[in-house]
Design an enzyme around this catalytic site. Structure first.
Site, short mmCIF file in Angstrom:
data_model
loop_
_atom_site.label_atom_id
_atom_site.label_comp_id
_atom_site.label_asym_id
_atom_site.label_seq_id
_atom_site.Cartn_x
_atom_site.Cartn_y
_atom_site.Cartn_z
N ILE A 149 21.61 82.98 11.75
CA ILE A 149 20.93 82.58 10.46
C ILE A 149 22.14 82.15 9.68
O ILE A 149 22.72 82.94 9.12
CB ILE A 149 20.11 83.55 9.68
CG1 ILE A 149 18.91 84.07 10.47
CG2 ILE A 149 19.55 83.19 8.35
CD1 ILE A 149 18.04 85.18 9.74
N PRO A 150 22.35 80.85 9.63
CA PRO A 150 23.88 80.26 9.19
C PRO A 150 24.02 80.36 7.77
O PRO A 150 24.14 79.17 7.21
CB PRO A 150 23.68 78.72 10.02
CG PRO A 150 22.29 78.47 10.01
CD PRO A 150 21.54 79.64 10.13
N CYS A 151 24.30 81.29 7.29
CA CYS A 151 24.58 81.37 5.63
C CYS A 151 26.00 80.66 5.63
O CYS A 151 26.40 80.36 4.32
CB CYS A 151 24.53 82.80 5.16
SG CYS A 151 25.48 84.06 6.05
N HIS A 152 26.91 80.47 6.64
CA HIS A 152 28.14 80.09 6.46
C HIS A 152 28.10 78.68 6.18
O HIS A 152 29.05 78.04 5.57
CB HIS A 152 28.89 80.21 7.76
CG HIS A 152 28.42 79.45 9.13
ND1 HIS A 152 27.39 80.19 9.76
CD2 HIS A 152 28.69 78.44 9.67
CE1 HIS A 152 27.23 79.55 10.75
NE2 HIS A 152 27.86 78.46 10.65
N ARG A 153 26.92 77.92 6.25
CA ARG A 153 26.76 76.51 6.02
C ARG A 153 26.51 76.30 4.55
O ARG A 153 26.36 75.21 4.28
CB ARG A 153 25.81 75.75 6.79
CG ARG A 153 26.09 75.99 8.40
CD ARG A 153 24.76 75.50 9.12
NE ARG A 153 24.99 75.58 10.45
CZ ARG A 153 24.14 75.74 11.62
NH1 ARG A 153 22.98 75.57 11.17
NH2 ARG A 153 24.56 75.97 12.79
#
Length: 184
Positions: A149-153
């Site tokens: 779940i790409p919260c780094h984006r």
């Protein structure tokens, strides 16, 4: 391109919250950003932890070897493919535990394309909470399944890299990997 993971995995068919599994299983997964601990209840991925935040072990998890939990094998394989720039989307059932607001924020993260970024303010607008960019940031900070779940984006309004569970250097490395600017 595969569809994003189904976050409804944590709910029963009638929409009521699923009972927590009796057992959690964890696997250490080596990665170029440090060892990851992937946690599953046997039916979905429930957490991913960075080694730097949990030391050598996770409490309340049975650490299992390859082959013991098929879902952990799939997760380890897909993470390796991601870090080798061979995978852009994960095809894993996920069951993050959180509030309704957090789950809305996390579901929106799954809509951000590989290699692209979004601001916290834009993420808040996309979940119909235009004044809640700080709450979105807090929800992203509580994301129990980073990378998948790409919260780094998600970045600051001026494009700056702000906090990340694995550290800002890891966030930068993940974004650079996705932009083809770094080979891990």
């Amino acid at each position: 391109m595969t569809a994003p993971p189904d976050m409804t995995a944590s709910f029963d068919g009638d929409g009521s919250p699923r009972e927590p599994a009796a057992s959690l299983y964890a696997r250490r997964v080596p990665s170029p950003i440090g060892e990851l601990f992937v946690v599953s209840d046997g039916t979905a991925i429930t957490e991913i932890h960075f080694e730097s935040h949990h030391g050598d072990a996770l409490p309340n998890c049975a650490e299992v070897d390859v082959g013991a939990v098929e879902l952990l094998d799939r997760a380890a394989e897909q993470l390796a493919e991601y870090f080798a720039s061979e995978r852009r989307d994960f095809d894993l059932p996920v069951a993050p535990r959180g509030t309704d607001f957090q789950r809305r924020a996390w579901a929106q993260l799954l809509e951000i394309p590989y290699g692209e970024t979004l601001t916290y303010g834009e993420q808040a607008r996309r979940i119909d909470a235009p004044t809640a960019s700080r709450a979105v940031g807090a929800a992203n900070g509580a994301n129990p399944i980073p990378i998948v779940i790409p919260c780094h984006r998600v970045v600051g309004a001026n494009g700056s890299l702000t906090g990340y569970a694995g550290g800002v250097d890891v966030k930068r490395a993940l974004l650079d990997l996705e932009r083809g600017q770094l080979s891990l």
